[in-house]
Design a protein around this motif. Structure first.
Motif, PDB file in Angstrom:
ATOM      1  N   VAL A 190      42.081  32.993  58.452  1.00  0.00           N
ATOM      2  CA  VAL A 190      43.128  33.005  57.430  1.00  0.00           C
ATOM      3  C   VAL A 190      43.904  31.694  57.531  1.00  0.00           C
ATOM      4  CG1 VAL A 190      45.208  34.137  56.584  1.00  0.00           C
ATOM      5  CG2 VAL A 190      43.308  35.517  57.452  1.00  0.00           C
ATOM      6  N   GLU A 191      43.858  30.912  56.463  1.00  0.00           N
ATOM      7  CA  GLU A 191      44.542  29.621  56.458  1.00  0.00           C
ATOM      8  C   GLU A 191      45.941  29.726  55.879  1.00  0.00           C
ATOM      9  OE1 GLU A 191      41.767  26.894  54.490  1.00  0.00           O
ATOM     10  OE2 GLU A 191      41.241  26.225  56.518  1.00  0.00           O
ATOM     11  N   ALA A 192      46.183  30.713  55.007  1.00  0.00           N
ATOM     12  CA  ALA A 192      47.515  30.873  54.400  1.00  0.00           C
ATOM     13  C   ALA A 192      47.664  32.288  53.888  1.00  0.00           C
ATOM     14  CB  ALA A 192      47.720  29.863  53.268  1.00  0.00           C
ATOM     15  N   GLU A 193      48.863  32.830  54.011  1.00  0.00           N
ATOM     16  CA  GLU A 193      49.215  34.111  53.405  1.00  0.00           C
ATOM     17  C   GLU A 193      49.901  33.832  52.071  1.00  0.00           C
ATOM     18  OE1 GLU A 193      48.493  37.076  54.435  1.00  0.00           O
ATOM     19  OE2 GLU A 193      47.938  36.828  56.538  1.00  0.00           O
ATOM     20  N   LEU A 194      49.445  34.502  51.027  1.00  0.00           N
ATOM     21  CA  LEU A 194      49.976  34.291  49.675  1.00  0.00           C
ATOM     22  C   LEU A 194      50.511  35.628  49.178  1.00  0.00           C
ATOM     23  CD1 LEU A 194      46.910  32.235  48.422  1.00  0.00           C
ATOM     24  CD2 LEU A 194      49.075  31.321  49.280  1.00  0.00           C
ATOM     25  N   PRO A 195      51.789  35.927  49.445  1.00  0.00           N
ATOM     26  CA  PRO A 195      52.315  37.271  49.183  1.00  0.00           C
ATOM     27  C   PRO A 195      52.458  37.626  47.705  1.00  0.00           C
ATOM     28  CG  PRO A 195      54.060  35.823  49.974  1.00  0.00           C
ATOM     29  CD  PRO A 195      52.780  35.070  50.127  1.00  0.00           C
ATOM     30  N   ALA A 196      52.467  36.651  46.820  1.00  0.00           N
ATOM     31  CA  ALA A 196      52.664  36.949  45.389  1.00  0.00           C
ATOM     32  C   ALA A 196      51.822  36.011  44.545  1.00  0.00           C
ATOM     33  CB  ALA A 196      54.134  36.841  45.023  1.00  0.00           C
ATOM     34  N   LEU A 197      50.520  36.046  44.740  1.00  0.00           N
ATOM     35  CA  LEU A 197      49.608  35.186  43.999  1.00  0.00           C
ATOM     36  C   LEU A 197      49.364  35.775  42.612  1.00  0.00           C
ATOM     37  CD1 LEU A 197      47.474  32.828  43.921  1.00  0.00           C
ATOM     38  CD2 LEU A 197      45.818  34.548  44.709  1.00  0.00           C
ATOM     39  N   ALA A 198      49.718  35.032  41.571  1.00  0.00           N
ATOM     40  CA  ALA A 198      49.423  35.470  40.197  1.00  0.00           C
ATOM     41  C   ALA A 198      47.941  35.247  39.920  1.00  0.00           C
ATOM     42  CB  ALA A 198      50.273  34.709  39.199  1.00  0.00           C
ATOM     43  N   LEU A 199      47.250  36.294  39.475  1.00  0.00           N
ATOM     44  CA  LEU A 199      45.815  36.175  39.261  1.00  0.00           C
ATOM     45  C   LEU A 199      45.492  35.138  38.196  1.00  0.00           C
ATOM     46  CD1 LEU A 199      45.934  38.779  40.959  1.00  0.00           C
ATOM     47  CD2 LEU A 199      44.133  39.716  39.500  1.00  0.00           C
ATOM     48  N   ALA A 200      46.372  34.990  37.220  1.00  0.00           N
ATOM     49  CA  ALA A 200      46.136  34.024  36.149  1.00  0.00           C
ATOM     50  C   ALA A 200      46.235  32.584  36.642  1.00  0.00           C
ATOM     51  CB  ALA A 200      47.112  34.251  35.002  1.00  0.00           C
ATOM     52  N   ASP A 201      46.782  32.387  37.833  1.00  0.00           N
ATOM     53  CA  ASP A 201      46.878  31.035  38.395  1.00  0.00           C
ATOM     54  C   ASP A 201      45.623  30.638  39.163  1.00  0.00           C
ATOM     55  OD1 ASP A 201      49.383  30.650  37.319  1.00  0.00           O
ATOM     56  OD2 ASP A 201      50.465  31.194  39.151  1.00  0.00           O
ATOM     57  N   THR A 202      44.677  31.559  39.318  1.00  0.00           N
ATOM     58  CA  THR A 202      43.404  31.221  39.952  1.00  0.00           C
ATOM     59  C   THR A 202      42.401  30.820  38.863  1.00  0.00           C
ATOM     60  OG1 THR A 202      42.454  33.451  39.833  1.00  0.00           O
ATOM     61  CG2 THR A 202      43.891  32.965  41.711  1.00  0.00           C
ATOM     62  N   ASP A 203      41.301  30.247  39.290  1.00  0.00           N
ATOM     63  CA  ASP A 203      40.279  29.847  38.321  1.00  0.00           C
ATOM     64  C   ASP A 203      39.329  30.992  37.979  1.00  0.00           C
ATOM     65  OD1 ASP A 203      40.760  26.872  37.964  1.00  0.00           O
ATOM     66  OD2 ASP A 203      40.666  27.035  40.152  1.00  0.00           O
ATOM     67  N   ALA A 204      39.123  31.897  38.921  1.00  0.00           N
ATOM     68  CA  ALA A 204      38.247  33.050  38.664  1.00  0.00           C
ATOM     69  C   ALA A 204      38.615  34.172  39.615  1.00  0.00           C
ATOM     70  CB  ALA A 204      36.776  32.675  38.839  1.00  0.00           C
ATOM     71  N   VAL A 205      38.510  35.398  39.102  1.00  0.00           N
ATOM     72  CA  VAL A 205      38.713  36.599  39.903  1.00  0.00           C
ATOM     73  C   VAL A 205      37.381  37.339  39.927  1.00  0.00           C
ATOM     74  CG1 VAL A 205      39.963  38.779  40.145  1.00  0.00           C
ATOM     75  CG2 VAL A 205      41.136  36.747  39.213  1.00  0.00           C
ATOM     76  N   LEU A 206      36.871  37.598  41.118  1.00  0.00           N
ATOM     77  CA  LEU A 206      35.596  38.302  41.252  1.00  0.00           C
ATOM     78  C   LEU A 206      35.868  39.696  41.798  1.00  0.00           C
ATOM     79  CD1 LEU A 206      35.082  35.070  42.017  1.00  0.00           C
ATOM     80  CD2 LEU A 206      32.739  35.903  42.078  1.00  0.00           C
ATOM     81  N   MET A 207      35.627  40.707  40.955  1.00  0.00           N
ATOM     82  CA  MET A 207      35.832  42.085  41.355  1.00  0.00           C
ATOM     83  C   MET A 207      34.605  42.541  42.135  1.00  0.00           C
ATOM     84  SD  MET A 207      37.557  44.738  41.691  1.00  0.00           S
ATOM     85  CE  MET A 207      37.918  46.474  41.376  1.00  0.00           C
ATOM     86  N   ARG A 208      34.766  42.695  43.453  1.00  0.00           N
ATOM     87  CA  ARG A 208      33.640  43.015  44.327  1.00  0.00           C
ATOM     88  C   ARG A 208      33.924  44.244  45.188  1.00  0.00           C
ATOM     89  NH1 ARG A 208      28.709  41.921  43.743  1.00  0.00           N
ATOM     90  NH2 ARG A 208      28.417  41.929  46.001  1.00  0.00           N
ATOM     91  N   LYS A 209      34.791  45.123  44.688  1.00  0.00           N
ATOM     92  CA  LYS A 209      35.051  46.364  45.423  1.00  0.00           C
ATOM     93  C   LYS A 209      33.827  47.264  45.343  1.00  0.00           C
ATOM     94  CE  LYS A 209      37.395  49.770  47.342  1.00  0.00           C
ATOM     95  NZ  LYS A 209      36.197  50.626  47.554  1.00  0.00           N
ATOM     96  N   ASP A 210      33.385  47.736  46.495  1.00  0.00           N
ATOM     97  CA  ASP A 210      32.238  48.635  46.522  1.00  0.00           C
ATOM     98  C   ASP A 210      32.573  49.969  45.867  1.00  0.00           C
ATOM     99  OD1 ASP A 210      30.561  46.865  47.771  1.00  0.00           O
ATOM    100  OD2 ASP A 210      30.848  47.682  49.788  1.00  0.00           O
ATOM    101  N   PRO A 211      31.536  50.665  45.355  1.00  0.00           N
ATOM    102  CA  PRO A 211      31.755  52.032  44.873  1.00  0.00           C
ATOM    103  C   PRO A 211      32.290  52.893  46.017  1.00  0.00           C
ATOM    104  CG  PRO A 211      29.600  51.191  44.236  1.00  0.00           C
ATOM    105  CD  PRO A 211      30.152  50.233  45.236  1.00  0.00           C
ATOM    106  N   PRO A 212      32.794  54.092  45.731  1.00  0.00           N
ATOM    107  CA  PRO A 212      32.652  54.809  44.472  1.00  0.00           C
ATOM    108  C   PRO A 212      33.643  54.353  43.408  1.00  0.00           C
ATOM    109  CG  PRO A 212      33.895  56.149  46.007  1.00  0.00           C
ATOM    110  CD  PRO A 212      33.456  54.928  46.765  1.00  0.00           C
TER     111      PRO A 212
END
Length: 316
Positions: free
Chosen positions: A70-92
């Motif tokens: 872990v290089e940095a803790e980001l307690p309030a990262l706005a998702l729109a400020d990233t370039d891509a969000v990858l939803m990789r949560k396993d089922p169910p």
């Protein structure tokens, strides 16, 4: 270079020697992208603000033990400020997964780029999505009715029964011509008529494997992973002890993937895992398709590189 936020299970639960999300991260870091990670439970929204997450910026260590730093803790990262969000949560795909897709869809309205698209995740039940493509599936029944199941068994004689929310081969039963324990199995799965289940004709080609065909950006990876049942099992799932064997796609595999791939990609499903037994489509996996590393190690085709190629192209 891009900031990529992976919404996934806890990092400490990863098995980096076989995890496909890890393979994505490793390739992304190799290309100079910044890796961010959070869990669905860390997503939040408050009126007047944007969808944010308690996230971490991580770096892969290069080893399989203690595989990230872990290089940095980001307690309030706005998702729109990233370039891509990858939803990789396993089922169910449970209620919490469902709620997470709504939060991610709000993030899209705020400008986030989310893969796979949250609405498409909701619209494509991994078991029921095959109903749209009946030309590729075996005889199949979806019902709550015990009488319907019994009639289907009387017609097909050898069937597979499974819950609609199962994963990794969980809750799958085979009932042969003698009908042994059919009543008990129906009661177990449909909760005395309270839950809908799927019933399919048993496909003896399972002995050659339940093939996972990965489709990225609408195009199939040229090798599948045939998950071959072991020790008398009828389930080929790796989680149920199946043996994974990479093999080139057959002509029928290409026909199925070639038909479904462009349709699903147009709906925002960048990565899909098609399950095929013999010549029949059995499931369409959209939540967190796997088998990247097994195919790469056995066939020499770099699946993660293909995935990051398509992701980068979508961000241009």
């Amino acid at each position: 270079m891009a900031q990529l936020l992976f919404v996934a299970d806890p990092l400490d639960s990863f098995k980096p020697y076989k995890d496909s999300t890890f393979a994505m991260m490793r390739e992304a870091q190799r290309r100079g992208h910044t890796l961010l990670a959070c869990e669905p439970r860390e997503l939040r929204w408050q009126r007047g603000g944007r969808i944010s997450a308690s996230a971490r910026q991580i770096r892969l260590s290069g080893t399989l033990d203690d595989w990230y730093v872990v290089e940095a803790e980001l307690p309030a990262l706005a998702l729109a400020d990233t370039d891509a969000v990858l939803m990789r949560k396993d089922p169910p795909f449970d209620s919490e997964f469902f709620y997470a897709t709504h939060l991610l869809e709000q993030a899209e309205r705020e400008g986030a780029r989310v893969f796979n698209k949250p609405r498409a995740l909701r619209d494509h039940s991994e078991k029921l999505a095959i109903l749209e493509f009946p030309q590729f599936i075996a005889p199949t029944l979806v019902t709550r009715s015990a009488a319907d199941v019994r009639a289907f068994h009387a017609e097909q004689r050898d069937i597979i029964l499974k819950p609609l929310d199962g994963m990794g081969g969980m809750g799958i039963f085979r009932v042969r011509d003698d009908g042994l324990n059919l009543g008990s199995i129906i009661e177990t799965l449909n909760k005395n008529g309270a839950q809908t289940i799927m019933v399919q004709r048993f496909l003896p080609q399972i002995s050659a494997g339940d093939k996972r065909i990965l489709v990225i950006g609408g195009e199939p990876v040229p090798f599948s992973l045939a998950r071959i049942p072991q020790d008398g099992e009828v389930r080929g799932n790796l989680a149920a002890g199946g043996k994974g064997v990479a093999q080139p796609l057959t002509e029928r595999d290409r026909e199925i993937a070639g038909t479904l791939g462009p349709v699903l990609a147009a709906r925002g499903l960048m990565l899909v895992g098609l399950d095929v037994i013999g010549d029949s489509l059995t499931e369409i996996n959209v939540t967190s398709p796997t088998c990247f590393q097994e195919i790469t190690q056995q066939a020499g085709f770099d699946v993660a590189a293909r995935f990051i190629d398509v992701l980068e192209a979508s961000l241009r």
